[in-house]
Design a protein around this motif. Structure first.
Motif, PDB file in Angstrom:
ATOM      1  N   GLN A  61      -3.659   9.960  -7.386  1.00  0.00           N
ATOM      2  CA  GLN A  61      -2.514   9.044  -7.312  1.00  0.00           C
ATOM      3  C   GLN A  61      -1.580   9.277  -8.518  1.00  0.00           C
ATOM      4  O   GLN A  61      -0.365   9.268  -8.392  1.00  0.00           O
TER       5      GLN A  61
ATOM      6  N   ASP B 271      -3.938   0.149  -2.775  1.00  0.00           N
ATOM      7  CA  ASP B 271      -4.538   1.387  -2.234  1.00  0.00           C
ATOM      8  C   ASP B 271      -5.938   1.634  -2.808  1.00  0.00           C
ATOM      9  O   ASP B 271      -6.835   2.091  -2.103  1.00  0.00           O
TER      10      ASP B 271
ATOM     11  N   THR C  23       0.852  -1.200   0.000  1.00  0.00           N
ATOM     12  CA  THR C  23       0.000   0.000   0.000  1.00  0.00           C
ATOM     13  C   THR C  23       0.878   1.238   0.000  1.00  0.00           C
ATOM     14  O   THR C  23       2.089   1.147   0.179  1.00  0.00           O
ATOM     15  N   ASN C  24       0.201   2.391  -0.218  1.00  0.00           N
ATOM     16  CA  ASN C  24       0.881   3.675  -0.074  1.00  0.00           C
ATOM     17  C   ASN C  24       1.969   3.908  -1.117  1.00  0.00           C
ATOM     18  O   ASN C  24       3.088   4.309  -0.788  1.00  0.00           O
TER      19      ASN C  24
END
Ligand SMILES: [Zn+2]
Length: 423
Positions: A361, A221, A198-199
């Motif tokens: 993103q 994510d 994630t991230n």
């Protein structure tokens, strides 16, 4: 040449001390990495060293490469490969000098940056270029509200549930691998591992580790839609990045001792070839009919989705894919300072039909990787043209595979793809 190539590798490692993302993969002698770390040479010194090496390549290698280059028409694959090696080292080094100048504070325009770093410039398209596709989608997804909201609502039915991600990806990877192995001989020890993370500003990443092994990370994510299973399995794995890196290691580093391929400089022309082959590899591995059948019979059921809707899903997705170059337009304007992050996000939502979280993103990806964005869509188009031109008109799948694999295992430059496709 091998001595010059060794200096190139050491320079890439040294630049990596100033730019943590620059060295994407390295599996040469570990002591070279150690030396780079402890020396931490200043950027100005590295630039001078790169300039000297370029000069020596120009002086020393010209005869060797010139003859081979001239002989392309009637020359052997071996002659061509040697000429490519020389041109590759030169272009990778001049790209390195551009990256050093950026790390030293120089600002380049988006197109100038991509030309210097990746040996290619993406075409510019006005808003109106995307209008026809958006109008078509507007008809295909009727109802009240903005098109992006209708698209998002429709697409909700095609998310892979988190609990099924592993099973779906495993099935996709197994199929992509089997299809690839029918056409490519890979070392028997090749394999990769998958991790869910994630991230991150990217959706998937291949970390090549040498010895024919990759670590593939998939970012969870945001919701992962069913089309990503084959896209990522092909792109990161077979016949994409994993196969590309394994073939370079086998054919160039081990069989020939061409040490320059043991390092992968991320912000360099090599990345257009890497991303372009990874994306075009999806079409090489699956014809449209093959893909629809596999999705319907295996992946949709594995994800618990309705297999009767496979055709509908890919018809709409095919249209949305045509908006891909709107991402380059957003990045060009954003990185040239003409629009801010909010403006870039809105642009991506309106013209590339990205949901607002995905668009946000993507702007963070632009912060991190800048003009790298062109390597995906322009890279794919250039690789496709190159492979199709060399395979011949109406070539069957086997011929396309042959040319595709030849490209994967050679140090060809983006400008060389354009030239070969234009012939
Ligand atoms: Zn990639």
């Amino acid at each position: 040449m091998n001595a010059l190539a060794e200096r190139y590798v050491k320079l890439v490692l040294a630049v990596g001390q100033h730019d943590p993302a620059y060295v994407d993969a390295y599996y040469g002698p570990p002591e070279w990495q150690e030396t780079a770390r402890s020396a931490k040479q200043p950027l100005a010194e590295l630039d001078q060293a790169a300039a000297r090496l370029l000069e020596e390549l120009g002086a020393g290698g010209a005869g060797e490469a010139g003859g081979a280059g001239e002989g392309k028409a009637g020359g052997s694959d071996e002659d061509e490969l040697i000429a490519l090696r020389h041109q590759y080292l030169e272009r990778q080094l001049s790209s390195m000098r551009a990256r050093i100048s950026m790390l030293s504070g120089k600002t380049l325009s988006f197109d100038e940056e991509s030309r210097l770093l990746y040996d290619a410039v993406a075409p510019s398209h006005p808003d109106t270029y995307f209008a026809g596709t958006l109008a078509e989608l507007d008809r295909m997804l009727p109802g009240p509200g903005a098109l992006i909201d209708r698209y998002d609502a429709w697409r909700k039915d095609f998310v892979i549930p988190a609990a099924r991600l592993g099973a779906v990806f495993d099935a996709a990877i197994a199929e992509c691998r089997a299809r690839t192995l029918e056409h490519v001989e890979l070392p028997s020890t090749e394999r990769f591992t998958v991790e869910y993370v994630t991230n991150k500003s990217w959706s998937g990443y291949n970390w090549y580790q040498g010895e024919f092994k990759s670590l593939i990370q998939i970012n969870t994510d945001l919701p992962i839609y069913i089309d990503r299973a084959i896209d990522l399995a092909c792109h990161e794995g077979y016949p994409g990045h994993h196969v590309y890196n394994a073939l370079l290691e086998k054919r160039l580093v081990r069989d020939r001792g061409w040490v320059e391929s043991s390092v992968y400089a991320l912000f360099s022309p090599q990345s257009l070839i890497a991303e372009g082959t990874a994306n075009y590899g999806i079409d090489v591995a699956f014809s449209n009919e093959d893909r629809l059948a596999f999705e319907r019979d295996v992946l949709f059921p594995a994800a618990g989705l309705n297999p009767a809707r496979v055709g509908e899903y890919y018809e709409i997705q095919g249209m949305v894919d045509r908006l891909s170059y709107a991402q380059n337009e957003a990045a060009r304007r954003y990185l040239n300072g003409e629009i801010d992050r909010k403006g870039a996000s809105e642009w991506l939502t309106r013209l590339a039909l990205m949901s607002p979280p995905r668009a946000e993103q993507r702007t963070r990806f632009m912060d991190d990787y800048r003009s790298y964005v062109i390597n995906y869509n322009l890279g794919k188009d250039l690789v496709q043209k190159h492979v199709e031109a060399r395979a011949g008109a109406g070539a069957d799948a086997a011929k396309r595979w042959t040319e595709f694999v030849r490209l994967l295992g050679s140090p060809r430059l983006p400008s060389g793809l354009e030239a070969s496709a234009a012939r």
